[in-house]
Design a protein around this motif. Structure first.
Motif, PDB file in Angstrom:
ATOM      1  N   ILE A  92     -34.827  84.119  59.440  1.00 10.72           N
ATOM      2  CA  ILE A  92     -35.513  83.971  58.150  1.00 10.72           C
ATOM      3  C   ILE A  92     -35.077  82.671  57.479  1.00 10.72           C
ATOM      4  CG2 ILE A  92     -35.700  84.905  55.810  1.00 10.72           C
ATOM      5  CD1 ILE A  92     -37.261  86.610  57.710  1.00 10.72           C
ATOM      6  N   LYS A  98     -40.805  85.165  59.385  1.00  8.46           N
ATOM      7  CA  LYS A  98     -40.938  85.603  58.004  1.00  8.46           C
ATOM      8  C   LYS A  98     -40.759  87.114  57.962  1.00  8.46           C
ATOM      9  CE  LYS A  98     -44.249  81.965  56.787  1.00  8.46           C
ATOM     10  NZ  LYS A  98     -45.613  81.689  56.271  1.00  8.46           N
ATOM     11  N   TRP A  99     -40.510  87.628  56.772  1.00  6.29           N
ATOM     12  CA  TRP A  99     -40.393  89.083  56.635  1.00  6.29           C
ATOM     13  C   TRP A  99     -41.682  89.784  57.048  1.00  6.29           C
ATOM     14  CZ3 TRP A  99     -35.859  90.969  56.667  1.00  6.29           C
ATOM     15  CH2 TRP A  99     -34.797  90.410  55.960  1.00  6.29           C
ATOM     16  N   LYS A 133     -39.614  93.101  58.185  1.00  6.99           N
ATOM     17  CA  LYS A 133     -38.998  93.767  57.037  1.00  6.99           C
ATOM     18  C   LYS A 133     -38.948  95.279  57.221  1.00  6.99           C
ATOM     19  CE  LYS A 133     -37.322  94.128  52.851  1.00  6.99           C
ATOM     20  NZ  LYS A 133     -35.869  93.897  52.665  1.00  6.99           N
ATOM     21  N   TYR A 136     -36.271  96.034  59.854  1.00  9.29           N
ATOM     22  CA  TYR A 136     -34.965  95.712  59.263  1.00  9.29           C
ATOM     23  C   TYR A 136     -34.527  96.818  58.302  1.00  9.29           C
ATOM     24  CZ  TYR A 136     -31.744  92.809  56.349  1.00  9.29           C
ATOM     25  OH  TYR A 136     -30.685  92.294  55.637  1.00  9.29           O
ATOM     26  N   ASP A 223     -28.444  88.008  52.435  1.00 10.85           N
ATOM     27  CA  ASP A 223     -29.398  88.958  51.864  1.00 10.85           C
ATOM     28  C   ASP A 223     -28.710  89.853  50.833  1.00 10.85           C
ATOM     29  OD1 ASP A 223     -31.489  90.641  51.276  1.00 10.85           O
ATOM     30  OD2 ASP A 223     -31.355  91.784  53.142  1.00 10.85           O
TER      31      ASP A 223
END
Length: 434
Positions: A92, A98-99, A133, A136, A223
């Protein structure tokens, strides 16, 4: 001849003045302002917790506060997912993904036929696609092995194996001596298509308690929203554009079923982060813990009870922080606190208040004073904005920190308390001469 000499003298004076002005206008190297403050030495306490290994660190500075076999390599199970997350976060950060990037579920990450109580997974099959995302989030919130396998495979550079990718990420974090076989933390024989054929079926990922704390600290820096993710009671993901699955999280289990059974006299808050559970690793947990004063700790306990035990690992986590709080005191230096006034010769108003630009806590044994020392600021700056970062200062402390902790983590950044503009050339020349 006299006129020629006079011209030379005048020219030399002009050159000298110009040189002085240029010198006064140029930022030179930092001017350190050491203070004669006695340094305090602090060592981590020896934790008495009933666990194979453990560590407590200050989450912001990396100062090590408590240890038990903290440099011992041990099986780590699903705590591995923090390293997989590190690989994702690096992707990222670099812009490679990208997410919202869609990740294909391959046969390697299809665990739909497996018992979810034995091998935690979500409701995906080969051919599905989920966003980075979503995978994750469920990898952390539900310890989903299929999500970890999918992300590990997806983030593996072309021409490398996922094991090599894990080793590459571990090397970038300086996790010397650690071992990595798969991205979910399964024992090699339970990794299905992710099994390393050349390794024993009993081979397992290994790391030390300190190394797990290093991964957790790196993830949190990349994050910070992990704190909020870890506290979610439910988690959702899309199987199709219109079909959303929502599950209860591991945090729901912790807060509703486990926390009421724990002894927590200091009202510590468990913000997350990652459990680990296999027969080889026992019950383990890497946590983000906050006390009632807002101090945040990263904790690791490994082998705290049987791997199916959902209470002991969390009680052990609270216990190690309580033990640190009982034996150590925090010295908090607060943002906007004025620490000194310095003279900036190139400014109209020379005396500038220097303030702390951040809040940090450093730890010592009880009843110990801790002061700041070694202020380093470039006093040749010819222009300042209010709150401009201008240098740093260190606590007068000799302490132990996680390996490869940055110098800035161990210091406090300082800023200008006022706006300052450059004085005219004559004033600067006069100050420089006298």
């Amino acid at each position: 001849m006299k006129r020629y000499k006079t011209k030379l003298i005048v020219a030399g004076v002009i050159v000298l003045i110009i040189g002085l002005i240029i010198g006064l206008s140029t930022n030179k190297k930092d001017v350190s302002k050491p203070t004669n403050v006695k340094h305090v030495t602090d060592k981590p306490i020896n934790l008495s917790v009933d666990a194979t290994s453990a560590v407590v660190i200050d989450a912001k500075t990396g100062q090590i506060l408590g240890v038990k076999n903290a440099d011992k390599q041990v099986p780590i199970a699903s705590q591995t997912k923090m390293l997989t997350a590190y690989g994702v976060l690096q992707g990222i950060k670099s812009g490679k993904i990208k997410w919202t990037t869609k990740v294909p579920i391959t046969s390697k990450s299809d665990l739909s036929d497996q018992d979810s109580h034995l091998f935690s997974h979500i409701a995906v099959k080969a051919g599905d696609k989920l966003s980075v995302k979503e995978l994750y989030d469920v990898m952390f919130a539900n310890s989903a092995n299929d999500a970890a396998f999918a992300l590990g495979e997806f983030m593996t550079p072309k021409g490398k194996t996922t094991q090599q990718a894990l080793q590459m990420w571990a090397k970038s974090l300086h996790l010397t001596g650690s071992q990595w076989y798969n991205s979910a933390g399964q024992v090699n024989g339970d990794a299905f298509e992710n099994q390393i054929k050349s390794a024993s079926t009993t081979a397992a990922n290994h790391a030390t308690a300190k190394q797990l704390a290093m991964i957790a600290k790196a993830d949190l820096e990349l994050d910070p929203t992990l704190r909020k993710l870890s506290e979610k009671m439910t988690i959702s993901y899309h199987l199709t554009a219109s079909y959303v699955v929502t599950d209860k999280t591991d945090y729901w289990q912790l807060m509703t079923q486990t926390m009421p059974k724990l002894s927590n006299p200091n009202k510590l808050v468990i913000e997350g982060l990652k459990t680990g559970s296999t027969p080889e690793s026992g019950a383990a947990f890497t946590g983000i813990i906050k006390d009632q004063n807002g101090h945040e700790f990263i904790t690791v306990v490994n082998g705290a009870g049987d791997y199916m035990d959902e209470k002991t690992r969390f009680q052990a986590t609270l216990d190690v922080v309580n033990e640190v709080l009982a034996k150590k005191q925090g010295h908090t230096f607060t943002s906007n606190q004025t620490i000194q006034k310095l003279n900036f010769q190139a400014l109209k108003k020379t005396e500038v208040p220097v303030k702390l630009a951040e809040t940090k806590t450093f730890w010592t044994n009880k009843k110990t004073q801790l002061k700041l020392s070694n202020l380093s600021v470039d006093t040749k700056l010819a222009k300042l904005n209010k709150n401009q970062k201008i240098g740093h200062i260190s606590p007068a402390l000799n302490a132990q920190y996680l390996s490869y902790t940055s110098k800035t983590d161990k210091q406090l950044t300082v800023k200008s308390g006022v706006k300052g503009t450059q004085a005219n050339w004559f004033v600067r020349l006069w100050r420089n001469l006298f």
